[in-house]
Every structure is written in structure tokens, then in C-alpha cells.
Design a protein around this motif. Sequence first.
Motif, mmCIF file in Angstrom:
data_model
loop_
_atom_site.group_PDB
_atom_site.id
_atom_site.type_symbol
_atom_site.label_atom_id
_atom_site.label_comp_id
_atom_site.label_asym_id
_atom_site.label_seq_id
_atom_site.Cartn_x
_atom_site.Cartn_y
_atom_site.Cartn_z
ATOM 1 N N ILE A 89 -92.461 13.963 -31.366
ATOM 2 C CA ILE A 89 -91.800 14.657 -30.265
ATOM 3 C C ILE A 89 -92.876 15.325 -29.421
ATOM 4 O O ILE A 89 -93.776 15.986 -29.969
ATOM 5 C CB ILE A 89 -90.779 15.701 -30.757
ATOM 6 C CG1 ILE A 89 -89.546 15.005 -31.353
ATOM 7 C CG2 ILE A 89 -90.334 16.624 -29.622
ATOM 8 C CD1 ILE A 89 -88.447 15.946 -31.810
ATOM 9 N N ASP A 131 -91.185 10.110 -27.220
ATOM 10 C CA ASP A 131 -89.859 10.722 -27.210
ATOM 11 C C ASP A 131 -90.071 12.235 -27.180
ATOM 12 O O ASP A 131 -90.839 12.769 -27.969
ATOM 13 C CB ASP A 131 -89.110 10.302 -28.477
ATOM 14 C CG ASP A 131 -87.784 11.013 -28.652
ATOM 15 O OD1 ASP A 131 -87.167 11.347 -27.634
ATOM 16 O OD2 ASP A 131 -87.378 11.222 -29.812
ATOM 17 N N SER A 176 -84.457 15.635 -29.099
ATOM 18 C CA SER A 176 -83.574 15.286 -30.200
ATOM 19 C C SER A 176 -82.365 16.208 -30.169
ATOM 20 O O SER A 176 -82.422 17.308 -29.609
ATOM 21 C CB SER A 176 -84.315 15.444 -31.534
ATOM 22 O OG SER A 176 -83.458 15.271 -32.633
ATOM 23 N N SER A 184 -86.032 11.961 -22.951
ATOM 24 C CA SER A 184 -85.420 13.215 -23.420
ATOM 25 C C SER A 184 -86.290 14.415 -23.090
ATOM 26 O O SER A 184 -86.584 15.260 -23.944
ATOM 27 C CB SER A 184 -85.128 13.152 -24.924
ATOM 28 O OG SER A 184 -84.210 12.114 -25.209
ATOM 29 N N GLN A 206 -76.864 9.154 -22.520
ATOM 30 C CA GLN A 206 -78.059 8.622 -23.178
ATOM 31 C C GLN A 206 -78.517 7.338 -22.478
ATOM 32 O O GLN A 206 -77.847 6.305 -22.534
ATOM 33 C CB GLN A 206 -77.751 8.362 -24.656
ATOM 34 C CG GLN A 206 -78.964 8.430 -25.557
ATOM 35 C CD GLN A 206 -78.584 8.272 -27.012
ATOM 36 O OE1 GLN A 206 -78.169 7.194 -27.431
ATOM 37 N NE2 GLN A 206 -78.718 9.324 -27.785
ATOM 38 N N TYR A 264 -81.934 7.132 -25.098
ATOM 39 C CA TYR A 264 -81.882 6.443 -26.383
ATOM 40 C C TYR A 264 -83.326 6.282 -26.847
ATOM 41 O O TYR A 264 -84.156 5.683 -26.147
ATOM 42 C CB TYR A 264 -81.197 5.100 -26.184
ATOM 43 C CG TYR A 264 -81.102 4.201 -27.379
ATOM 44 C CD1 TYR A 264 -80.559 4.640 -28.577
ATOM 45 C CD2 TYR A 264 -81.540 2.882 -27.296
ATOM 46 C CE1 TYR A 264 -80.456 3.791 -29.674
ATOM 47 C CE2 TYR A 264 -81.432 2.014 -28.382
ATOM 48 C CZ TYR A 264 -80.894 2.481 -29.567
ATOM 49 O OH TYR A 264 -80.788 1.631 -30.657
ATOM 50 N N ASP A 265 -83.642 6.814 -28.008
ATOM 51 C CA ASP A 265 -85.040 6.928 -28.423
ATOM 52 C C ASP A 265 -85.832 5.618 -28.327
ATOM 53 O O ASP A 265 -86.937 5.603 -27.774
ATOM 54 C CB ASP A 265 -85.129 7.491 -29.853
ATOM 55 C CG ASP A 265 -84.565 8.897 -29.961
ATOM 56 O OD1 ASP A 265 -84.392 9.551 -28.923
ATOM 57 O OD2 ASP A 265 -84.293 9.346 -31.090
ATOM 58 N N LYS A 269 -87.649 1.901 -32.331
ATOM 59 C CA LYS A 269 -86.963 2.736 -33.314
ATOM 60 C C LYS A 269 -87.963 3.388 -34.268
ATOM 61 O O LYS A 269 -87.786 4.543 -34.692
ATOM 62 C CB LYS A 269 -85.953 1.880 -34.084
ATOM 63 C CG LYS A 269 -85.373 2.498 -35.336
ATOM 64 C CD LYS A 269 -84.533 3.712 -35.020
ATOM 65 C CE LYS A 269 -83.972 4.328 -36.298
ATOM 66 N NZ LYS A 269 -83.447 5.693 -36.078
ATOM 67 N N GLU A 305 -90.731 5.873 -32.179
ATOM 68 C CA GLU A 305 -90.255 7.167 -31.666
ATOM 69 C C GLU A 305 -90.573 8.298 -32.644
ATOM 70 O O GLU A 305 -90.581 9.465 -32.260
ATOM 71 C CB GLU A 305 -88.762 7.123 -31.354
ATOM 72 C CG GLU A 305 -87.853 6.763 -32.502
ATOM 73 C CD GLU A 305 -87.020 7.940 -32.976
ATOM 74 O OE1 GLU A 305 -87.363 9.077 -32.594
ATOM 75 O OE2 GLU A 305 -86.064 7.716 -33.722
ATOM 76 N N CYS A 306 -90.849 7.971 -33.898
ATOM 77 C CA CYS A 306 -91.247 8.981 -34.887
ATOM 78 C C CYS A 306 -92.734 8.930 -35.184
ATOM 79 O O CYS A 306 -93.197 9.545 -36.160
ATOM 80 C CB CYS A 306 -90.448 8.809 -36.171
ATOM 81 S SG CYS A 306 -88.728 9.302 -36.003
#
Length: 456
Positions: A12, A36, A39, A81, A155, A178-179, A202, A205-206
Motif C-alpha cells: 500500500i 495499490d 483498502s 485507490s 470500484q 479493483y486492486d 492480484k 497488489e500485495c
Amino acid sequence: MREYKILAPTAILGYGFPEKSFVKGIEKNPDLIAVDAGSVDPGPYYLGSGKSFTDRNSVKRDLEYMLVAAKEHNIPVAIGSAGGSGAKTHLDWNIEIIEEIMEENNLDLKVVVIDSQLSKSYLMDKYKEGDITPLFPTPPLTEEDLSQSTNIVGQIGVEPFIEAFKMGADVVLAGRAYDPAVFAALPIMKGYDPGISLHLGKILECASIAASPGSGRDCMLGTLGEDYFILEPMGDTRKCTTDSVAAHSLYEKTNPYKLPGPGGLLDLTDTVYEQLDETRVKVKGSKFVPSEKYTIKLEGAKLVGKRTISIAGVRDPIMIEQISHILEEVKEQVQDNFSGKNYEYHLTFHIYGKNGVMGSLEPVKNPVHELGIVIDVVAQEKVIADTICSFVRSTLLHFGYPNRKATAGNLAFPYSPSDISVGDVYQFSVHHLLENIDPVEIFTIKWLNEYQKGAL
């Protein structure tokens, strides 16, 4: 088809990353830097209040590295986001930071802004047309939910990002997104497989949470091929394994194989994970299945009151053994004491050491030697929340229970004052799907200077 590289600096924006890892990632010559920035995990307060849950100085630090490198190496940047929750106030907050960085570093970057906040009048029309449906287990939307929500966002899928990059953007700054779309849009625009691109997004994003050991504040590089992607952590102490990547593919999903998103779902039924070497994993077989109707998720929050809390500790084993009964007795005494006042309030006891995290779902029933109790009161007015919390705290402090031996207070308070006014309380009021839309036209997509003119 040549390989396409995406650098994800952090999970993030504002969570940080090691400079060494970022430099290593840039040396890999990425085609895109994407991040991203938000959240719903921190709860409804930030969306409802319009405040960021990430620190401004930390966000600026991360962005400065990204934008300076992007300009120096001619790498496009995608941010989704913005400001944590992606409402217009968050977007404006993030724009201000970008402008500071550009001025201080003499950066000439073409920025396109995507505003994902939707007007209540538009949504009310869609509601009356029957185009807003609940996401399980959310109840059906009401007109009251819409009218009382302070901010409602949609989103964003890949399509608005693609539109922004087609305009010639160096940097795309988007509201709630949407991430995976932040990472997948530009590759999809360039012809890469949507399923492979979205699955990579997917995971990226982390950032390095999918590595071992995992971390949200370290960089991850994703490399797309015609029918595969490869994951490689940039931190020297980390490695991707088939287990770590496959496990992270299950993250935040109700179904281990299918992940719904704007315009369709990501199907991992035939996905295969292959260990390439000690640090890299190759993934194949992921598919994107378009839906019959294009839908996006709506998120909204409304103000429901004021919160006052008191935090206390309990060490008496006699009290601990009876704690459930004691707290019920305290609730009854509160009701009795204020029965003639018509106060509306919500009183909750969070008991840490006894199901404080998982509540009734807690499988471990071992006895404990101490408890932490959070007295949590929410009321429409601060004065009522303060009054109820004060009464609950003093009643519990001196509550007489069977076999009690101590004559002093039952509670130990780590803070003085013991009662803490937390402030505004929001709850999620909109968690629904919006259908029968154009995925691009529904959002405002403008050059930064045009966006600012519209705000004047």
C-alpha cells in the motif's frame, strides 16, 4: 511476444520499501511501476470521513522514489485507490502530494486523474431502476443508505486505466480501484492475456507478501509472457516458492478458484505453479471469464454516532471466572440507572484474553490469568457516549461479585484519563453491485489541469 515487467514497490502506498530493493527493481528495466494505495480493511471511518489511513509524509516518500525513477527511465506509473479509500477528497489529497513532488524535483509528467466518486442523484436513479443489488450477506440497499452516505465510490476496472493510458499519460492516479486492475490494465491494452495479467495483478497488489518470508513493505517484480507470468522478490532475504505464491492466490477470496471482479471473474481452476529456481515461480493456466452483465462494486459509509472507550485490565481469578455474568449484570445496571432518560446507545465489551479477537468463533477455551477489557460505547451524541462509558467504567470498577476478596477497585487502568473520546463513528452503508453501466463513461477521466479546473 516479448516479456513485460511490472514493479510493485509496496503493498500500500505509504507502507514503505527498502531503497536497495527499489533500485534493484529499477535495474531490471520494468515497463510499468504500479501500486495499490488503499483498502477497505481499516474499516468505514476513512471512507466516510474522507481522511487517509496512510501517513502523508510516508506516502510522499514512496511516491518521490517512484516518480523520479519513472521520469528518469521513462516508465509509466499507475496508482489505484488514492488516499486509502479512493473518494474525491482522498484523490485531491494525493494530487497535492504529487504536485509537491513534481515541483520540488522539477518533474514534467503528464498526469491523468480518474475520479471514482459517484453522485447520489445518479445512484438514486440507478437504485430506482433496479440496477443496484446487494453483495452477500449485505441487505438490499435503501434510499436512506444512499442519502446518509457521505462518500460513495465505484470500484474501477481495467477499462478506465486503459483509456487514461491511451490519452498519453505518464502517470495515472485513480480513485477506488479493483486492486488487480492497477497492474493489469496496461499489459491488457498491449495485448497480454487478461487472465494471466489479472492473476499477476492480484499478487502484485500485495508486493512481497507472496514471498517467503512475506512482507508488504518490500518490492516484487512480475514478468508477463504470452501465457505465463513469473514472480521474483527484490529483497535479498526473500524468495518465492510454489507454496507461498499458491497460498497468496487464495488471499481474500471466498472461493479458492474463482475471484469475481469488474466485468467478469478470474478462474484459477487450471492454474499451475512451477518453481523456476530458488527465488522465482512461474504461473500458467489462469483465465478471465467475462460476465453477461458488466458490474462494479459500490462502497459507501455513513456517520452513525460518537464513540467513547475505556481500557482496563483484570487480574483477579475469581472475577475472571465470573466475567460473562458480571458484564451482563453491569449492562442491566446501566439500563436501570438511565431508564427514564431515553438514551440511545450501543454498549459492547471487548474482552481480550477471552475470545477478544474471534468472539464466539474462538476454538481455544483455555483458562487465562488476566483479561483486557475495552468498554466501547457508541451514541448519537458525544455527551451520551461519555455518560454511559463513565457509568459503566465506575460500576465495573467497584462491582461486588460472589467470593470477592478485594475491597479496592476491580480494574487496572493503563491510561489517565481512563475514558477516551474516539470521535466520529462510521459504518459501511453501501456494499453493493451496480450493473447496466459503461465501465468508462461512468467515471470522470481528465488531465490533471482539467480536473483541477473542474474543482474550482
